[in-house]
Design a protein around this motif. Structure first.
Motif, PDB file in Angstrom:
ATOM      1  N   LEU A  95      36.878  41.364  36.670  1.00  0.00           N
ATOM      2  CA  LEU A  95      36.665  42.097  37.915  1.00  0.00           C
ATOM      3  C   LEU A  95      35.190  42.397  38.145  1.00  0.00           C
ATOM      4  O   LEU A  95      34.616  41.992  39.165  1.00  0.00           O
ATOM      5  CB  LEU A  95      37.471  43.402  37.923  1.00  0.00           C
ATOM      6  CG  LEU A  95      37.264  44.267  39.179  1.00  0.00           C
ATOM      7  CD1 LEU A  95      37.666  43.500  40.438  1.00  0.00           C
ATOM      8  CD2 LEU A  95      38.039  45.572  39.080  1.00  0.00           C
ATOM      9  N   LYS A  99      34.256  38.755  39.749  1.00  0.00           N
ATOM     10  CA  LYS A  99      34.701  38.979  41.134  1.00  0.00           C
ATOM     11  C   LYS A  99      33.706  39.792  41.932  1.00  0.00           C
ATOM     12  O   LYS A  99      33.390  39.454  43.084  1.00  0.00           O
ATOM     13  CB  LYS A  99      36.066  39.672  41.136  1.00  0.00           C
ATOM     14  CG  LYS A  99      36.649  39.855  42.545  1.00  0.00           C
ATOM     15  CD  LYS A  99      36.869  38.508  43.224  1.00  0.00           C
ATOM     16  CE  LYS A  99      37.297  38.671  44.672  1.00  0.00           C
ATOM     17  NZ  LYS A  99      37.440  37.349  45.344  1.00  0.00           N
ATOM     18  N   ALA A 118      42.114  40.239  39.332  1.00  0.00           N
ATOM     19  CA  ALA A 118      40.936  39.426  39.651  1.00  0.00           C
ATOM     20  C   ALA A 118      41.068  38.029  39.056  1.00  0.00           C
ATOM     21  O   ALA A 118      40.728  37.024  39.705  1.00  0.00           O
ATOM     22  CB  ALA A 118      39.676  40.120  39.122  1.00  0.00           C
ATOM     23  N   LEU A 135      44.636  40.513  45.016  1.00  0.00           N
ATOM     24  CA  LEU A 135      43.394  41.250  45.277  1.00  0.00           C
ATOM     25  C   LEU A 135      43.671  42.551  46.023  1.00  0.00           C
ATOM     26  O   LEU A 135      42.972  43.558  45.819  1.00  0.00           O
ATOM     27  CB  LEU A 135      42.432  40.386  46.089  1.00  0.00           C
ATOM     28  CG  LEU A 135      41.833  39.168  45.391  1.00  0.00           C
ATOM     29  CD1 LEU A 135      40.960  38.384  46.365  1.00  0.00           C
ATOM     30  CD2 LEU A 135      41.023  39.580  44.167  1.00  0.00           C
ATOM     31  N   ILE A 138      43.983  45.692  43.884  1.00  0.00           N
ATOM     32  CA  ILE A 138      42.866  46.169  43.056  1.00  0.00           C
ATOM     33  C   ILE A 138      42.344  47.535  43.498  1.00  0.00           C
ATOM     34  O   ILE A 138      42.143  48.420  42.648  1.00  0.00           O
ATOM     35  CB  ILE A 138      41.743  45.124  43.018  1.00  0.00           C
ATOM     36  CG1 ILE A 138      42.193  43.911  42.175  1.00  0.00           C
ATOM     37  CG2 ILE A 138      40.454  45.715  42.451  1.00  0.00           C
ATOM     38  CD1 ILE A 138      41.185  42.769  42.128  1.00  0.00           C
TER      39      ILE A 138
END
Length: 349
Positions: A154, A158, A285, A297, A300
């Motif tokens: 993450l 990401k 992620a 996503l 998250i």
């Protein structure tokens, strides 16, 4: 027709009563597994079954089969394994239907549905060891490996954040704090993914059907509870969570699973939730970046917000909390989407 589906169809049609079976897709999940529904002829009419396709080069069906048969024999509501072919990675399973708990949850139904889920969770936690498949321990290595998904997938990949030495040291300190709390809890059988997308509402019983249990371990008493009540796919007001946690504390204490007072149990629950949500946010992620499953996503912001809320209650994690609030969440909102509101919020179906 893809090759795996053709092989699955040929396999299932060799089973008596399923010679004319025509598999129709039900769903996939976050792994490589896929699920299909077929109908077989019985003395009382047609009966639905689920066929699992678990490619052997990606998925090992042996833990699923061993756990399913043991838990089913012990009275837990997992699907009966009707037929298996471990070499090909095909399983014929009892069909619990399509009513995921997530889709049934509303403020009016939540108390009733969670009561059934908590009752079933107590059954799972009291299970004896599976004779031919001893459950792995939720040990230091596994806890650390899971939390590392958060910075690896993450934060870095990401969100594009580059952690300074100070930030890395802060993460290491927070992870050690969470790990020590998890390892200090009484050990029980842990489903490890006990939430509203792995529980199926059934019309003939208040107890949900339980699926996706193949990663079960022996571990902390609050792990599955926090998976259920601080669900990555639906969010409830704090007052509801507090009430359900205390209900389960009393229920599990009466069953002899622990001797914790309300404050101790709540502290276990909060810190366990942080560990789980660090893992989950990293996995979401990874599912997007590695597997092209971008739908995860959306979960998250909700998942990381749980970590921010819980860390706010921990004086020892004040710097971690401030960093999450001031650095990580603004970047999440910029790259992925807004943080959730404080009211009940459900992921899209």
């Amino acid at each position: 027709m893809d090759t795996r589906l053709k092989m699955l169809t040929q396999w299932v049609r060799q089973i008596p009563g399923l010679e004319q079976a025509a598999p129709t897709a039900v769903s996939g999940d976050a792994s490589f597994r896929r699920y299909f529904r077929v109908f077989g002829n019985t003395a009382t009419g047609q009966r639905p079954y689920i066929v699992m396709d678990a490619p052997p080069d990606h998925e090992d069906c042996r833990p699923f089969v061993a756990i399913a048969r043991h838990w089913h024999a012990q009275g837990v509501s997992v699907p009966d394994v009707v037929k298996d072919d471990l070499e090909q990675g095909f399983l014929l399973l009892e069909d619990f239907g399509d009513r995921l708990m997530l889709g049934e949850l509303t403020p009016d139904t939540a108390d009733h549905l969670y009561q059934g889920a908590l009752t079933e969770l107590q059954r799972i936690q009291q299970l004896t060891e599976t004779p031919d498949y001893p459950l792995p321990p939720y040990d230091t290595a596994l806890l650390d490996r899971e939390m590392a998904l958060f910075p690896d997938w993450l934060l870095t990949r990401k969100l594009g954040l580059k952690l300074s030495n100070v930030e890395q040291a802060m993460l290491d300190t927070a992870f050690a704090f969470l790990r020590e709390s998890a390892l200090a809890q009484p050990e029980v059988t842990v489903h490890r993914d006990y939430h509203s997308r792995n529980l199926l509402v059934r019309s003939d019983t208040d107890c949900p059907g339980v699926i996706d249990f193949q990663d079960a371990v022996r571990g902390p008493v609050t792990y599955d509870l926090v998976s259920l009540l601080k669900d990555c796919y639906i969010r409830w007001p704090e007052a509801d969570i507090v009430r359900w946690v205390e209900q389960y504390r009393q229920l599990s204490a009466d069953a002899g699973l622990h001797k914790a007072d309300p404050d101790t149990f709540r502290q276990w629950f909060e810190l366990m939730g942080m560990q789980r949500h660090l893992k989950a946010a990293g996995i979401f992620a990874r599912l997007s970046l590695r597997d092209g499953k971008d739908g995860y996503l959306d979960d998250i912001p909700r998942t990381v917000h749980y970590i921010i809320e819980a860390s706010a209650r921990q004086g020892a994690l004040r710097h971690f909390h401030e960093w999450l609030s001031d650095t990580v969440m603004p970047r999440i909102e910029q790259v992925i989407g807004p943080a959730p509101t404080a009211t009940a919020q459900k992921a899209p179906q």
